[in-house]
Design an enzyme around this catalytic site. Structure first.
Site, PDB file in Angstrom:
ATOM      1  N   CYS A   1      16.693  11.503   4.888  1.00  0.00           N
ATOM      2  CA  CYS A   1      16.471  10.475   4.117  1.00  0.00           C
ATOM      3  C   CYS A   1      14.486   9.696   4.626  1.00  0.00           C
ATOM      4  O   CYS A   1      14.857   8.934   5.166  1.00  0.00           O
ATOM      5  CB  CYS A   1      16.767   9.004   3.547  1.00  0.00           C
ATOM      6  SG  CYS A   1      16.519   7.736   2.366  1.00  0.00           S
TER       7      CYS A   1
ATOM      8  N   CYS B   1      13.890   6.063   3.592  1.00  0.00           N
ATOM      9  CA  CYS B   1      14.859   5.070   4.399  1.00  0.00           C
ATOM     10  C   CYS B   1      13.829   5.188   5.988  1.00  0.00           C
ATOM     11  O   CYS B   1      13.981   4.112   6.314  1.00  0.00           O
ATOM     12  CB  CYS B   1      16.237   5.649   4.474  1.00  0.00           C
ATOM     13  SG  CYS B   1      16.973   6.024   3.021  1.00  0.00           S
ATOM     14  N   ASP B   2      13.651   6.781   6.448  1.00  0.00           N
ATOM     15  CA  ASP B   2      12.899   6.726   7.586  1.00  0.00           C
ATOM     16  C   ASP B   2      11.395   6.490   8.148  1.00  0.00           C
ATOM     17  O   ASP B   2      10.997   7.279   9.022  1.00  0.00           O
ATOM     18  CB  ASP B   2      14.074   6.661   8.425  1.00  0.00           C
ATOM     19  CG  ASP B   2      15.372   7.101   8.869  1.00  0.00           C
ATOM     20  OD1 ASP B   2      16.017   6.100   8.751  1.00  0.00           O
ATOM     21  OD2 ASP B   2      16.411   7.914   8.302  1.00  0.00           O
TER      22      ASP B   2
END
Ligand code: NAP
Length: 306
Positions: A133, A136-137
């Site tokens: 992701c 997200c990261d």
């Protein structure tokens, strides 16, 4: 076997938020956790984009909180591998390897699983430099050199997004032709911070001994030549598979197997609601999954009142 008001299948952010709302509506929901209890957040480390956690929260800790919060209001959570869901009978039937349940309303929150390359090192380093992701990261890789694996629209989108943070993003794709749409390819190719390793397969991600990503071993699929490419992150973007096999032929699905919802989270069977990644291949965020979980519980409550 007494019939439940509502059974929720799945225990990621969508399922547990549905459980919280249904429990607070006094519907005494039963949540069947499934084999991947907690969902995809169990495979990540720090989550910094879930509102309310200023300093971030570990994915598994966030899920433990959601689980405890739903339990506090009376949601019953059981482990179990669901083997059958029958939405053609009333009440609906859900069977696990151990038990059978019936319910007047059903919430499907079985999520989607990111496709993985299948390398042992990939699993070991998940959340420690390997991610599925970018949203997200990506933030964790500021100024670093990283790789995105895949040749579809997701891979292009993630690579482009990641250039906001990383100094260099190398797209690794197993063929020489990309699968992505022309417009996405053009956008990615026009980005000077994206490098390309085509006809290339990732054979190994290093370094499990250090518990962090330091490089990947790649192999040219035409010449067989191997190389070690130093990177500090590997984003696997080779698609997702919605967990809908038990519902095939019962609910309308799109060509990729995602449940089709209308008017929010209603499926084509009245009384059956779908929330989270099992019906959303666009946003795929914990917060949007939680939002649709809330909608599913509110809609189930209204449905049960009629
Ligand atoms: P996808 O289109 O199925 O592409 C998956 C890519 O991963 C392909 O290039 C495939 O290679 C590669 N791949 C699959 N298994 C692999 C393996 N084991 N090892 C190495 N590579 C592997 O998936 P997606 O990119 O997630 O897209 C899914 C759907 O969402 C598509 O319809 C897409 O158009 C849509 N989408 C649209 C957007 C957008 O328009 N902004 C963004 C994201 C997704 P091969 O090409 O060799 O098969």
């Amino acid at each position: 076997m007494s019939t439940r008001h509502v059974v929720i299948v799945g225990s990621g952010p969508a399922g547990l938020t549905a459980a919280l709302y249904a429990a607070r509506a006094n519907l005494q929901p039963l949540v069947i956790e499934g084999l991947e209890a907690g969902g995809q957040l169990m495979l990540t480390t720090m989550v910094e984009n879930f509102p309310g956690y200023r300093d971030g929260v570990l994915g598994p800790d966030l899920m433990a909180e959601m689980r405890a919060q739903a339990g506090r209001f009376g949601a019953e959570i059981v482990q179990g591998n669901v083997t059958l869901v029958d939405t053609r009978v009333r009440p609906f039937v859900v069977r696990t390897s151990e038990a059978e349940y019936s319910a007047r309303a059903l919430i499907i929150a079985t999520g989607a699983s990111a496709r993985m390359l299948g390398l042992p090192s990939e699993r070991t380093l998940m959340g420690h430099g390997v991610s599925t992701c970018a949203t997200c990261d990506g933030y964790f890789f500021r100024g670093q050199e990283i790789a995105v694996v895949g040749g579809g629209d997701s891979a292009m989108e993630e690579a482009i997004f990641l250039t906001k943070f990383a100094s260099k993003v190398t797209v690794v794709h197993r063929r020489d032709a990309l699968r992505a749409s022309k417009i996405m390819q053009d956008k990615a190719r026009a980005n000077s911070n994206i490098a390309w390793l085509l006809d290339t397969e990732v054979e190994e991600i290093q370094d499990t001994g250090k518990g962090a990503v330091t490089a990947m071993v790649v192999r040219n699929s035409k010449t067989g030549a191997r190389a070690v490419v130093p990177v500090s992150g590997v984003f696997v973007a080779i698609g997702h598979t919605p967990n809908t096999s038990l519902l095939k032929g019962q609910l309308e699905m799109d060509a990729n197997g995602y449940i089709v919802t209308h008017d929010g989270v209603q499926t084509t069977v009245p009384g059956v609601f779908a929330c989270g990644d099992v019906q959303d291949h666009v946003y795929r965020q914990a917060i949007t999954a939680a939002g649709t979980g809330c909608m599913a519980a509110l809609d189930a409550e209204r449905y049960l009142e009629t």
